[in-house]
Design a protein around this motif. Structure first.
Motif, PDB file in Angstrom:
ATOM      1  N   SER A 291      -1.406  18.222  -7.754  1.00  0.00           N
ATOM      2  CA  SER A 291      -0.025  18.021  -8.184  1.00  0.00           C
ATOM      3  C   SER A 291       0.866  17.804  -6.965  1.00  0.00           C
ATOM      4  CB  SER A 291       0.457  19.232  -8.987  1.00  0.00           C
ATOM      5  OG  SER A 291       1.809  19.077  -9.334  1.00  0.00           O
ATOM      6  N   ARG A 292       0.651  18.599  -5.924  1.00  0.00           N
ATOM      7  CA  ARG A 292       1.439  18.463  -4.700  1.00  0.00           C
ATOM      8  C   ARG A 292       1.195  17.098  -4.059  1.00  0.00           C
ATOM      9  NH1 ARG A 292       0.110  19.787   0.413  1.00  0.00           N
ATOM     10  NH2 ARG A 292      -1.584  21.116  -0.269  1.00  0.00           N
TER      11      ARG A 292
ATOM     12  N   LYS B 151       0.831  -1.196   0.000  1.00  0.00           N
ATOM     13  CA  LYS B 151       0.000   0.000   0.000  1.00  0.00           C
ATOM     14  C   LYS B 151       0.870   1.252   0.000  1.00  0.00           C
ATOM     15  CE  LYS B 151      -3.499   2.529   2.461  1.00  0.00           C
ATOM     16  NZ  LYS B 151      -4.169   2.784   3.699  1.00  0.00           N
ATOM     17  N   ILE B 152       1.909   1.246   0.816  1.00  0.00           N
ATOM     18  CA  ILE B 152       2.786   2.407   0.893  1.00  0.00           C
ATOM     19  C   ILE B 152       3.570   2.571  -0.404  1.00  0.00           C
ATOM     20  CG2 ILE B 152       4.795   3.361   2.075  1.00  0.00           C
ATOM     21  CD1 ILE B 152       3.692   2.096   4.644  1.00  0.00           C
ATOM     22  N   LYS B 153       4.052   1.497  -0.968  1.00  0.00           N
ATOM     23  CA  LYS B 153       4.858   1.563  -2.187  1.00  0.00           C
ATOM     24  C   LYS B 153       4.058   1.975  -3.416  1.00  0.00           C
ATOM     25  CE  LYS B 153       8.249  -1.927  -0.937  1.00  0.00           C
ATOM     26  NZ  LYS B 153       8.807  -3.231  -1.298  1.00  0.00           N
ATOM     27  N   LYS B 154       2.756   1.868  -3.347  1.00  0.00           N
ATOM     28  CA  LYS B 154       1.924   2.093  -4.528  1.00  0.00           C
ATOM     29  C   LYS B 154       1.109   3.377  -4.474  1.00  0.00           C
ATOM     30  CE  LYS B 154       2.728  -2.114  -6.203  1.00  0.00           C
ATOM     31  NZ  LYS B 154       3.136  -2.500  -7.492  1.00  0.00           N
ATOM     32  N   ARG B 155       1.395   4.272  -3.566  1.00  0.00           N
ATOM     33  CA  ARG B 155       0.588   5.486  -3.455  1.00  0.00           C
ATOM     34  C   ARG B 155       0.614   6.301  -4.745  1.00  0.00           C
ATOM     35  NH1 ARG B 155       0.851   7.965   2.584  1.00  0.00           N
ATOM     36  NH2 ARG B 155       0.523   6.010   3.660  1.00  0.00           N
ATOM     37  N   PHE B 156       1.792   6.495  -5.309  1.00  0.00           N
ATOM     38  CA  PHE B 156       1.905   7.288  -6.533  1.00  0.00           C
ATOM     39  C   PHE B 156       1.144   6.620  -7.678  1.00  0.00           C
ATOM     40  CE2 PHE B 156       3.971   8.013 -10.619  1.00  0.00           C
ATOM     41  CZ  PHE B 156       3.792   9.374 -10.745  1.00  0.00           C
ATOM     42  N   SER B 157       1.377   5.331  -7.886  1.00  0.00           N
ATOM     43  CA  SER B 157       0.737   4.651  -9.013  1.00  0.00           C
ATOM     44  C   SER B 157      -0.777   4.643  -8.866  1.00  0.00           C
ATOM     45  CB  SER B 157       1.276   3.225  -9.173  1.00  0.00           C
ATOM     46  OG  SER B 157       1.024   2.443  -8.034  1.00  0.00           O
ATOM     47  N   GLU B 158      -1.283   4.422  -7.652  1.00  0.00           N
ATOM     48  CA  GLU B 158      -2.724   4.438  -7.436  1.00  0.00           C
ATOM     49  C   GLU B 158      -3.304   5.829  -7.687  1.00  0.00           C
ATOM     50  OE1 GLU B 158      -3.235   2.942  -3.485  1.00  0.00           O
ATOM     51  OE2 GLU B 158      -2.737   0.890  -4.083  1.00  0.00           O
ATOM     52  N   SER B 159      -2.597   6.829  -7.219  1.00  0.00           N
ATOM     53  CA  SER B 159      -3.060   8.205  -7.419  1.00  0.00           C
ATOM     54  C   SER B 159      -3.057   8.569  -8.898  1.00  0.00           C
ATOM     55  CB  SER B 159      -2.170   9.162  -6.623  1.00  0.00           C
ATOM     56  OG  SER B 159      -2.632  10.476  -6.743  1.00  0.00           O
ATOM     57  N   LEU B 160      -1.993   8.210  -9.597  1.00  0.00           N
ATOM     58  CA  LEU B 160      -1.911   8.497 -11.027  1.00  0.00           C
ATOM     59  C   LEU B 160      -3.027   7.789 -11.785  1.00  0.00           C
ATOM     60  CD1 LEU B 160      -0.578   9.747 -13.493  1.00  0.00           C
ATOM     61  CD2 LEU B 160       1.071   7.854 -13.477  1.00  0.00           C
ATOM     62  N   ARG B 161      -3.244   6.517 -11.493  1.00  0.00           N
ATOM     63  CA  ARG B 161      -4.327   5.778 -12.164  1.00  0.00           C
ATOM     64  C   ARG B 161      -5.677   6.437 -11.910  1.00  0.00           C
ATOM     65  NH1 ARG B 161      -1.849   1.166 -10.250  1.00  0.00           N
ATOM     66  NH2 ARG B 161      -3.441   0.935  -8.637  1.00  0.00           N
ATOM     67  N   ARG B 162      -5.919   6.833 -10.671  1.00  0.00           N
ATOM     68  CA  ARG B 162      -7.187   7.467 -10.325  1.00  0.00           C
ATOM     69  C   ARG B 162      -7.385   8.769 -11.111  1.00  0.00           C
ATOM     70  NH1 ARG B 162      -6.275   8.469  -5.366  1.00  0.00           N
ATOM     71  NH2 ARG B 162      -6.050  10.716  -5.505  1.00  0.00           N
ATOM     72  N   HIS B 163      -6.330   9.585 -11.191  1.00  0.00           N
ATOM     73  CA  HIS B 163      -6.432  10.849 -11.933  1.00  0.00           C
ATOM     74  C   HIS B 163      -6.666  10.603 -13.425  1.00  0.00           C
ATOM     75  CE1 HIS B 163      -5.728  13.576  -8.665  1.00  0.00           C
ATOM     76  NE2 HIS B 163      -4.582  12.998  -8.349  1.00  0.00           N
TER      77      HIS B 163
ATOM     78  N   ASP C 243      -2.471  17.407   5.063  1.00  0.00           N
ATOM     79  CA  ASP C 243      -3.532  16.730   4.323  1.00  0.00           C
ATOM     80  C   ASP C 243      -3.143  15.333   3.867  1.00  0.00           C
ATOM     81  OD1 ASP C 243      -1.745  17.564   2.430  1.00  0.00           O
ATOM     82  OD2 ASP C 243      -3.237  18.459   1.108  1.00  0.00           O
ATOM     83  N   ASP C 244      -2.192  14.693   4.543  1.00  0.00           N
ATOM     84  CA  ASP C 244      -1.774  13.340   4.153  1.00  0.00           C
ATOM     85  C   ASP C 244      -2.866  12.304   4.368  1.00  0.00           C
ATOM     86  OD1 ASP C 244       0.680  13.994   3.191  1.00  0.00           O
ATOM     87  OD2 ASP C 244       1.825  13.218   4.883  1.00  0.00           O
ATOM     88  N   ASP C 245      -3.948  12.655   5.052  1.00  0.00           N
ATOM     89  CA  ASP C 245      -5.042  11.716   5.265  1.00  0.00           C
ATOM     90  C   ASP C 245      -5.732  11.355   3.961  1.00  0.00           C
ATOM     91  OD1 ASP C 245      -4.526  11.769   7.963  1.00  0.00           O
ATOM     92  OD2 ASP C 245      -6.027  13.300   8.381  1.00  0.00           O
TER      93      ASP C 245
ATOM     94  N   ALA D 196       1.429  16.093 -14.251  1.00  0.00           N
ATOM     95  CA  ALA D 196       0.369  16.918 -13.664  1.00  0.00           C
ATOM     96  C   ALA D 196      -0.136  17.953 -14.659  1.00  0.00           C
ATOM     97  CB  ALA D 196       0.881  17.594 -12.396  1.00  0.00           C
ATOM     98  N   LYS D 197       0.775  18.580 -15.367  1.00  0.00           N
ATOM     99  CA  LYS D 197       0.387  19.581 -16.363  1.00  0.00           C
ATOM    100  C   LYS D 197      -0.373  18.922 -17.519  1.00  0.00           C
ATOM    101  CE  LYS D 197       2.168  23.236 -19.301  1.00  0.00           C
ATOM    102  NZ  LYS D 197       3.339  23.957 -19.781  1.00  0.00           N
ATOM    103  N   SER D 198       0.119  17.779 -17.973  1.00  0.00           N
ATOM    104  CA  SER D 198      -0.504  17.090 -19.108  1.00  0.00           C
ATOM    105  C   SER D 198      -1.922  16.643 -18.822  1.00  0.00           C
ATOM    106  CB  SER D 198       0.326  15.872 -19.514  1.00  0.00           C
ATOM    107  OG  SER D 198       1.554  16.266 -20.050  1.00  0.00           O
ATOM    108  N   ILE D 199      -2.204  16.266 -17.585  1.00  0.00           N
ATOM    109  CA  ILE D 199      -3.545  15.781 -17.278  1.00  0.00           C
ATOM    110  C   ILE D 199      -4.401  16.829 -16.570  1.00  0.00           C
ATOM    111  CG2 ILE D 199      -2.865  13.367 -17.311  1.00  0.00           C
ATOM    112  CD1 ILE D 199      -2.853  13.310 -14.306  1.00  0.00           C
ATOM    113  N   GLY D 200      -3.852  18.041 -16.464  1.00  0.00           N
ATOM    114  CA  GLY D 200      -4.630  19.164 -15.965  1.00  0.00           C
ATOM    115  C   GLY D 200      -4.908  19.144 -14.470  1.00  0.00           C
TER     116      GLY D 200
END
Length: 90
Positions: free
Chosen positions: A67-68, A4-16, A86-88, A57-61
């Motif tokens: 982005s932060r 779960k910790i290792k995949k935060r970026f990938s999950e967030s990117l997929r969601r966006h 806001d890490d929650d 972040a710019k490419s997907i608006g």
């Protein structure tokens, strides 16, 4: 470190990408990279540099706040100990 910790970026990117209805192929074309590279980011197999995260972040608006959050997720995945108010959201 758990998956779960290792995949935060990938999950967030997929969601966006899903929220914006943007395909991996489209993002790859926008960034000038292969779809395989984008796939490796969304699956958590590769990490993105801060500069690449800005490009994504710019490419997907994404808003500045989102982005932060994407940057924060990537930093946490790489092992940085970050605790922002806001890490929650992860």
């Amino acid at each position: 470190m758990g998956d779960k910790i290792k995949k935060r970026f990938s999950e967030s990117l997929r969601r966006h990408l899903e929220e914006q209805n943007i395909s991996q192929s489209h993002l790859a074309a926008q960034l000038g990279v292969s779809r395989a590279y984008v796939s490796s980011l969304t699956s958590g197999k590769k990490n993105a540099s801060p500069a690449r995260i800005d490009e994504i972040a710019k490419s997907i608006g994404l808003s500045e706040a989102n982005s932060r959050k994407l940057h924060t997720a990537a930093a946490i995945d790489m092992g940085f100990k970050i605790q922002l108010p806001d890490d929650d959201d992860f």
